[in-house]
Write a protein that holds these residues in place. Structure first.
Motif, PDB file in Angstrom:
ATOM      1  N   ASP A  73      35.786  24.356  10.112  1.00 26.46           N
ATOM      2  CA  ASP A  73      34.628  23.469  10.269  1.00 26.46           C
ATOM      3  C   ASP A  73      33.744  23.527   9.027  1.00 26.46           C
ATOM      4  OD1 ASP A  73      35.475  22.853  12.828  1.00 26.46           O
ATOM      5  OD2 ASP A  73      34.330  24.494  13.717  1.00 26.46           O
ATOM      6  N   HIS A  74      33.473  22.358   8.455  1.00 29.14           N
ATOM      7  CA  HIS A  74      32.650  22.256   7.251  1.00 29.14           C
ATOM      8  C   HIS A  74      31.230  21.767   7.539  1.00 29.14           C
ATOM      9  CE1 HIS A  74      35.651  22.969   4.027  1.00 29.14           C
ATOM     10  NE2 HIS A  74      36.478  22.719   5.037  1.00 29.14           N
ATOM     11  N   TRP A  75      31.050  21.093   8.670  1.00 28.20           N
ATOM     12  CA  TRP A  75      29.736  20.518   8.957  1.00 28.20           C
ATOM     13  C   TRP A  75      29.659  20.197  10.435  1.00 28.20           C
ATOM     14  CZ3 TRP A  75      27.877  15.092   7.009  1.00 28.20           C
ATOM     15  CH2 TRP A  75      26.482  15.073   6.861  1.00 28.20           C
ATOM     16  N   LEU A  76      28.555  20.517  11.053  1.00 24.09           N
ATOM     17  CA  LEU A  76      28.336  20.268  12.474  1.00 24.09           C
ATOM     18  C   LEU A  76      26.880  19.837  12.655  1.00 24.09           C
ATOM     19  CD1 LEU A  76      29.024  20.476  15.517  1.00 24.09           C
ATOM     20  CD2 LEU A  76      28.538  22.923  15.346  1.00 24.09           C
ATOM     21  N   VAL A  77      26.681  18.617  13.126  1.00 19.18           N
ATOM     22  CA  VAL A  77      25.335  18.079  13.316  1.00 19.18           C
ATOM     23  C   VAL A  77      25.282  17.397  14.677  1.00 19.18           C
ATOM     24  CG1 VAL A  77      23.511  16.649  12.314  1.00 19.18           C
ATOM     25  CG2 VAL A  77      25.300  17.557  10.825  1.00 19.18           C
ATOM     26  N   TRP A  78      24.242  17.683  15.467  1.00 24.81           N
ATOM     27  CA  TRP A  78      24.089  17.029  16.755  1.00 24.81           C
ATOM     28  C   TRP A  78      22.648  16.571  16.941  1.00 24.81           C
ATOM     29  CZ3 TRP A  78      24.878  22.299  16.343  1.00 24.81           C
ATOM     30  CH2 TRP A  78      23.889  23.123  16.857  1.00 24.81           C
ATOM     31  N   ASN A  79      22.444  15.822  18.007  1.00 26.64           N
ATOM     32  CA  ASN A  79      21.147  15.186  18.302  1.00 26.64           C
ATOM     33  C   ASN A  79      20.706  14.263  17.174  1.00 26.64           C
ATOM     34  OD1 ASN A  79      21.077  16.399  20.783  1.00 26.64           O
ATOM     35  ND2 ASN A  79      19.639  17.997  20.188  1.00 26.64           N
ATOM     36  N   ILE A  80      21.684  13.596  16.566  1.00 27.91           N
ATOM     37  CA  ILE A  80      21.385  12.564  15.570  1.00 27.91           C
ATOM     38  C   ILE A  80      20.874  11.344  16.317  1.00 27.91           C
ATOM     39  CG2 ILE A  80      22.354  11.083  13.764  1.00 27.91           C
ATOM     40  CD1 ILE A  80      24.581  13.237  13.431  1.00 27.91           C
ATOM     41  N   ASP A  81      19.808  10.750  15.805  1.00 30.62           N
ATOM     42  CA  ASP A  81      19.231   9.553  16.423  1.00 30.62           C
ATOM     43  C   ASP A  81      20.294   8.458  16.501  1.00 30.62           C
ATOM     44  OD1 ASP A  81      17.897   7.116  16.954  1.00 30.62           O
ATOM     45  OD2 ASP A  81      16.092   7.800  15.924  1.00 30.62           O
ATOM     46  N   PRO A  82      20.537   7.895  17.667  1.00 31.51           N
ATOM     47  CA  PRO A  82      21.581   6.877  17.793  1.00 31.51           C
ATOM     48  C   PRO A  82      21.247   5.570  17.062  1.00 31.51           C
ATOM     49  CG  PRO A  82      20.386   7.085  19.855  1.00 31.51           C
ATOM     50  CD  PRO A  82      19.901   8.181  18.956  1.00 31.51           C
ATOM     51  N   ASP A  83      20.008   5.410  16.617  1.00 29.12           N
ATOM     52  CA  ASP A  83      19.640   4.206  15.865  1.00 29.12           C
ATOM     53  C   ASP A  83      19.948   4.333  14.376  1.00 29.12           C
ATOM     54  OD1 ASP A  83      18.711   2.880  18.142  1.00 29.12           O
ATOM     55  OD2 ASP A  83      16.711   3.775  17.943  1.00 29.12           O
ATOM     56  N   ILE A  84      20.416   5.490  13.945  1.00 28.41           N
ATOM     57  CA  ILE A  84      20.724   5.686  12.533  1.00 28.41           C
ATOM     58  C   ILE A  84      21.860   4.742  12.131  1.00 28.41           C
ATOM     59  CG2 ILE A  84      22.448   7.516  12.834  1.00 28.41           C
ATOM     60  CD1 ILE A  84      21.093   8.916  10.388  1.00 28.41           C
ATOM     61  N   GLU A  85      21.736   4.143  10.968  1.00 23.07           N
ATOM     62  CA  GLU A  85      22.787   3.262  10.478  1.00 23.07           C
ATOM     63  C   GLU A  85      23.520   3.866   9.285  1.00 23.07           C
ATOM     64  OE1 GLU A  85      20.869  -0.488   9.755  1.00 23.07           O
ATOM     65  OE2 GLU A  85      20.626  -0.882  11.902  1.00 23.07           O
ATOM     66  N   THR A  86      22.816   4.741   8.564  1.00 24.98           N
ATOM     67  CA  THR A  86      23.413   5.368   7.387  1.00 24.98           C
ATOM     68  C   THR A  86      23.029   6.830   7.329  1.00 24.98           C
ATOM     69  OG1 THR A  86      23.319   3.298   6.136  1.00 24.98           O
ATOM     70  CG2 THR A  86      23.549   5.324   4.860  1.00 24.98           C
ATOM     71  N   ILE A  87      24.028   7.670   7.152  1.00 24.11           N
ATOM     72  CA  ILE A  87      23.786   9.069   6.827  1.00 24.11           C
ATOM     73  C   ILE A  87      23.913   9.138   5.312  1.00 24.11           C
ATOM     74  CG2 ILE A  87      24.741  11.394   6.973  1.00 24.11           C
ATOM     75  CD1 ILE A  87      25.495  10.719   9.876  1.00 24.11           C
ATOM     76  N   PRO A  88      22.815   9.436   4.630  1.00 26.97           N
ATOM     77  CA  PRO A  88      22.847   9.363   3.171  1.00 26.97           C
ATOM     78  C   PRO A  88      23.664  10.479   2.533  1.00 26.97           C
ATOM     79  CG  PRO A  88      20.698  10.123   3.929  1.00 26.97           C
ATOM     80  CD  PRO A  88      21.498   9.790   5.152  1.00 26.97           C
ATOM     81  N   ARG A  89      24.108  10.218   1.340  1.00 27.90           N
ATOM     82  CA  ARG A  89      24.794  11.238   0.545  1.00 27.90           C
ATOM     83  C   ARG A  89      23.859  12.440   0.380  1.00 27.90           C
ATOM     84  NH1 ARG A  89      26.990  10.460  -5.662  1.00 27.90           N
ATOM     85  NH2 ARG A  89      27.050  12.702  -6.143  1.00 27.90           N
TER      86      ARG A  89
END
Length: 172
Positions: A73-89
């Motif tokens: 596992d390299h990355w684990l993220v939860w509870n991201i806002d469902p309205d997000i359209e872009t996860i930036p670099r």
């Protein structure tokens, strides 16, 4: 719940994830590599179900099994806002934006690819849940999955795979 531990996530619903710097199944740019800039790629998200309360994002390496004996596992993220359209670099979300859990580097951040044995495929798996997860940031993938099974329902799921080999440079 769609298993976050399984090698691949089956497409569920119309949820989609894309990366502008590589196509599904293609080579990722050098900047994602652990020994380079160690930044996550930009990810674009579409068609999140209206009922979604949060998103889970995981980047893992199933090809690591040959080198370390398990999916890394390299990355684990939860509870991201469902309205997000872009996860930036290079995203380092604040606690208001999402919760970053511990990866197999035992760090709560993105740690990029550094395969010791040639090209590996790295999956960016995205799951839409009908709830938020009440977990401490120290949680690992198995705990996130277990809590998701107990507390919520998967509304949609998708993934994109990028390949990486540190011996092959790119123009990025």
């Amino acid at each position: 719940m769609t298993s976050l531990l399984d090698p691949d996530i089956e497409q569920l619903g119309d949820l989609s994830i894309e990366a502008p710097d590589f196509d599904d199944g293609e080579r990722m740019p050098d900047y994602v590599g652990f020994v380079n800039e160690d930044e996550n790629p930009e990810l674009r998200i579409e068609n999140v179900p209206k009922e979604a309360e949060s998103l889970i994002l995981i980047c893992d390496d199933p090809d690591a099994r040959g080198a370390v004996g398990f999916t890394y596992d390299h990355w684990l993220v939860w509870n991201i806002d469902p309205d997000i359209e872009t996860i930036p670099r290079g995203w380092n979300p604040s606690s208001d934006e999402a919760t970053v859990g511990y990866n197999d580097f035992v760090q709560d951040e993105y740690n990029g690819p550094s395969p010791p044995d040639g090209t590996h495929g790295y999956r960016f798996k995205l799951v839409a849940l009908d709830t938020e997860l009440d977990l401490e940031p120290e949680a690992r993938k198995a705990v996130v999955q277990l809590r998701g099974l107990m507390e919520g329902e998967v509304l949609a799921a998708t993934q994109i795979v990028g390949e990486y080999d540190p011996s092959q440079g790119t123009a990025f």
